[in-house]
Scaffold this active site. Structure first.
Site, PDB file in Angstrom:
ATOM      1  N   ASP A  90       0.833  -1.201   0.000  1.00 48.03           N
ATOM      2  CA  ASP A  90       0.000   0.000   0.000  1.00 48.03           C
ATOM      3  C   ASP A  90       0.870   1.255   0.000  1.00 48.03           C
ATOM      4  O   ASP A  90       0.543   2.252  -0.624  1.00 48.03           O
ATOM      5  CB  ASP A  90      -0.930   0.009   1.209  1.00 48.03           C
ATOM      6  CG  ASP A  90      -1.875  -1.177   1.196  1.00 48.03           C
ATOM      7  OD1 ASP A  90      -2.270  -1.619   0.098  1.00 48.03           O
ATOM      8  OD2 ASP A  90      -2.216  -1.689   2.273  1.00 48.03           O
ATOM      9  N   LYS A 100       1.048  -2.727   4.504  1.00 48.97           N
ATOM     10  CA  LYS A 100       0.196  -3.628   3.745  1.00 48.97           C
ATOM     11  C   LYS A 100      -1.112  -3.837   4.504  1.00 48.97           C
ATOM     12  O   LYS A 100      -1.216  -3.473   5.662  1.00 48.97           O
ATOM     13  CB  LYS A 100       0.896  -4.983   3.529  1.00 48.97           C
ATOM     14  CG  LYS A 100       2.089  -4.895   2.562  1.00 48.97           C
ATOM     15  CD  LYS A 100       2.741  -6.231   2.332  1.00 48.97           C
ATOM     16  CE  LYS A 100       1.773  -7.289   1.847  1.00 48.97           C
ATOM     17  NZ  LYS A 100       1.055  -6.904   0.607  1.00 48.97           N
ATOM     18  N   GLU A 109       0.001 -12.705   4.830  1.00 54.29           N
ATOM     19  CA  GLU A 109       1.082 -12.165   4.007  1.00 54.29           C
ATOM     20  C   GLU A 109       2.363 -12.000   4.820  1.00 54.29           C
ATOM     21  O   GLU A 109       3.460 -12.324   4.346  1.00 54.29           O
ATOM     22  CB  GLU A 109       0.668 -10.809   3.423  1.00 54.29           C
ATOM     23  CG  GLU A 109      -0.396 -10.909   2.339  1.00 54.29           C
ATOM     24  CD  GLU A 109      -0.929  -9.559   1.914  1.00 54.29           C
ATOM     25  OE1 GLU A 109      -1.364  -9.450   0.767  1.00 54.29           O
ATOM     26  OE2 GLU A 109      -0.921  -8.608   2.744  1.00 54.29           O
TER      27      GLU A 109
END
Length: 230
Positions: A90, A100, A109
């Site tokens: 992001d 993120k 993740e």
């Protein structure tokens, strides 16, 4: 709270360039999001051409896309390690610290990124910044979200429960939890903020990926810019 920005061609260039790092016999962490999707599709094309790999997906969406692309899949528990993880971001700052969680998949993740021998971020030009300044996604146990909101407020942040688009109620992660988007303004010290968020009771995982990314591939209009950790 998915992020937008960049063109499809920029994202494709970054994803396909990162996919070139995958070697025969590798176990690959398959990230989530529009830029990572291009890497997954390119890995699938290489598998179709004879590449022998195993993919470890980070989300329901990445699993579905990898299956469609023909990539053999394994869970993290089924492999001895991960050679390479490829995922989007992001935001990523000048020190390659990453936010993120726009797709609410940051807990899985992060587990896979941390397990990987090499973690590579793929991004479009809207993602690199000098200083991280997006709200930090924090996955929380459903019964704990109000308590975590109060703790974030005491830390000087503002927590907002992420609501679903096109549905009533909050976003629910693949793990069955909720997401708080926690705005702390500009984050001059991501490591310090990560240290105080992690031990809050009820927090499953936050979206600050500190000292994990080794390389960032940024797709541009005419190529790919490579940024590496010093």
């Amino acid at each position: 709270m998915k992020t937008t920005g960049g063109t499809d061609d920029q994202k494709r260039r970054a994803g396909e360039r990162a996919a070139e790092l995958v070697g025969d016999g590798d176990v690959v962490g398959l990230g989530t999001g529009s830029t990572a999707a291009y890497a997954i599709r390119e890995i699938g094309r290489r598998v179709d051409a004879g590449l022998d790999v195993r993919g470890v997906p980070t989300s329901f969406d990445s699993r579905a896309l990898a299956r469609e692309a023909g990539i053999p899949l394994r869970s993290l528990a089924d492999v001895d390690g991960v050679d390479l993880a490829i995922d989007g971001a992001d935001q990523v700052d000048d020190d390659l610290q990453v936010i993120k969680g726009g797709g609410a998949a940051h807990a899985r993740e992060k587990v896979i990124a941390a397990a990987a021998a090499k973690f590579v971020v793929v991004a479009d030009p809207s993602k690199p910044v000098t200083t991280l300044q997006r709200p930090v996604p924090v996955e929380v146990l459903p019964d704990a979200y109000a308590a975590v909101e109060r703790d974030v407020d005491e830390l000087g942040g503002t927590a907002t429960l992420r609501r679903g688009e096109g549905k009533d109620g909050p976003v629910v992660t693949d793990n069955g939890n909720l997401v708080l988007d926690c705005d702390f303004g500009p984050i001059d010290d991501p490591e310090a903020l990560a240290r105080v968020l992690s031990p809050i009771p009820g927090v499953v995982e936050h979206g600050l990926f500190v000292d994990l990314a080794e390389t960032v591939y940024v797709g541009t209009d005419d190529g790919v810019t490579v940024r590496r950790r010093d």
